[in-house]
Write an enzyme that holds these catalytic residues in place. Structure first.
Site, PDB file in Angstrom:
ATOM      1  N   SER A 130       1.060  -1.051  -0.019  1.00 16.66           N
ATOM      2  CA  SER A 130      -0.087   0.475   0.087  1.00 16.66           C
ATOM      3  C   SER A 130       0.778   1.197  -0.474  1.00 16.66           C
ATOM      4  O   SER A 130       2.092   1.186   0.601  1.00 16.66           O
ATOM      5  CB  SER A 130      -1.052   0.067   1.448  1.00 16.66           C
ATOM      6  OG  SER A 130      -1.817   0.805   1.093  1.00 16.66           O
ATOM      7  N   TYR A 143      -1.949  -1.221  10.276  1.00 17.45           N
ATOM      8  CA  TYR A 143      -1.959  -1.714   9.112  1.00 17.45           C
ATOM      9  C   TYR A 143      -0.793  -0.545   8.128  1.00 17.45           C
ATOM     10  O   TYR A 143      -0.131  -1.262   7.444  1.00 17.45           O
ATOM     11  CB  TYR A 143      -3.280  -0.532   8.375  1.00 17.45           C
ATOM     12  CG  TYR A 143      -3.404  -0.567   7.101  1.00 17.45           C
ATOM     13  CD1 TYR A 143      -4.518  -1.666   6.645  1.00 17.45           C
ATOM     14  CD2 TYR A 143      -2.993   0.266   6.221  1.00 17.45           C
ATOM     15  CE1 TYR A 143      -4.165  -2.051   5.449  1.00 17.45           C
ATOM     16  CE2 TYR A 143      -3.064   0.177   4.763  1.00 17.45           C
ATOM     17  CZ  TYR A 143      -3.958  -0.752   3.684  1.00 17.45           C
ATOM     18  OH  TYR A 143      -4.114  -1.466   2.798  1.00 17.45           O
TER      19      TYR A 143
END
Length: 231
Positions: A130, A143
């Site tokens: 990401s 995350y």
């Protein structure tokens, strides 16, 4: 020389929705054979095994089951991912650790189980990180920890498997998927947010999967041209 995925068996984690579903569709349209690991059924007719990827031993077993069913693997795409944003003190420990397990530990588990098949086919792995794997933000400790981990894992894996398996790190920006649906308003993209089409990102995955043995596409950053989290 591989220049497409026609006939290739490609395992996709998280293949029932979001980017994973877009990759499954793209592989099928290109004449490949997608296989899915997920907790929910993928598109009709796509072979799959139900699996909670947070259980990494189950993820390994499910990977081997699908690989044997497919008669081997030519590609693996680790598209499964989750996030529960919030301040570290406010996110329950079990939830925080589940994010890391699904996003990072399951990535390693699936690749580990797939390696014998990929080495035989000289296949390709695409891991999905990401933009928050290269840029840290508040209220995303789980995350960011997981996706920074995917970046490091993939770079080390590429060095380890050089000459035997192709390894590509995909760094996508925000996409128009259900990823943000269960969030409170403060953690959803604003009305003016520019998000990418997962089908466009899937085409980058297809590019990586279609490279011939010996050609290394190491890293791909794919995002909307006004992505706020990159660079």
């Amino acid at each position: 020389m591989r220049n497409d995925v026609s006939g290739s068996a490609v395992l996709v984690t998280g293949g029932s929705s979001g980017l994973g579903a877009a990759v499954v569709e793209a592989v099928g349209k290109a004449g490949g054979r997608p296989y899915v690991l997920d907790r929910q059924a993928p598109a009709d007719g796509v072979p799959w095994v139900e699996c909670d990827l947070a259980d990494t031993r189950a993820a390994e077993a499910a990977t081997r089951e699908l690989a044997d069913r497919a008669g081997g693997l030519d590609g693996v795409v680790t598209a499964a991912g989750m996030d529960v944003p919030g301040r570290l003190a406010d996110v329950p420990a079990e939830t925080w650790e589940r994010v890391v397990a699904v996003d990072l530990l399951a990535t390693a588990a699936v690749v580990r189980a797939a390696l014998p098949y990929l080495e035989r086919s000289r296949g390709n792995v695409v891991t999905v990180a990401s933009t928050l794997g290269v840029k840290a933000v508040s209220d995303a400790t789980a995350y960011c920890a997981a996706k920074f981990g995917v970046v490091g894992f993939t770079r080390a894996l590429a060095a380890e498997l050089a000459g035997s398996v192709g390894v590509t790190l995909l760094v996508p920006g925000g996409m128009r998927t259900a990823f943000f649906d269960d969030r409170t308003e403060q953690y959803r993209p604003g009305p003016d947010a520019v998000l990418n089409d997962p089908a466009h990102v899937a085409q980058a995955v297809m590019f990586a999967l279609s490279q011939p043995p010996g050609c290394a596409v190491r890293e791909l950053v794919v995002c909307a041209d006004r992505e706020s989290s990159y660079p």
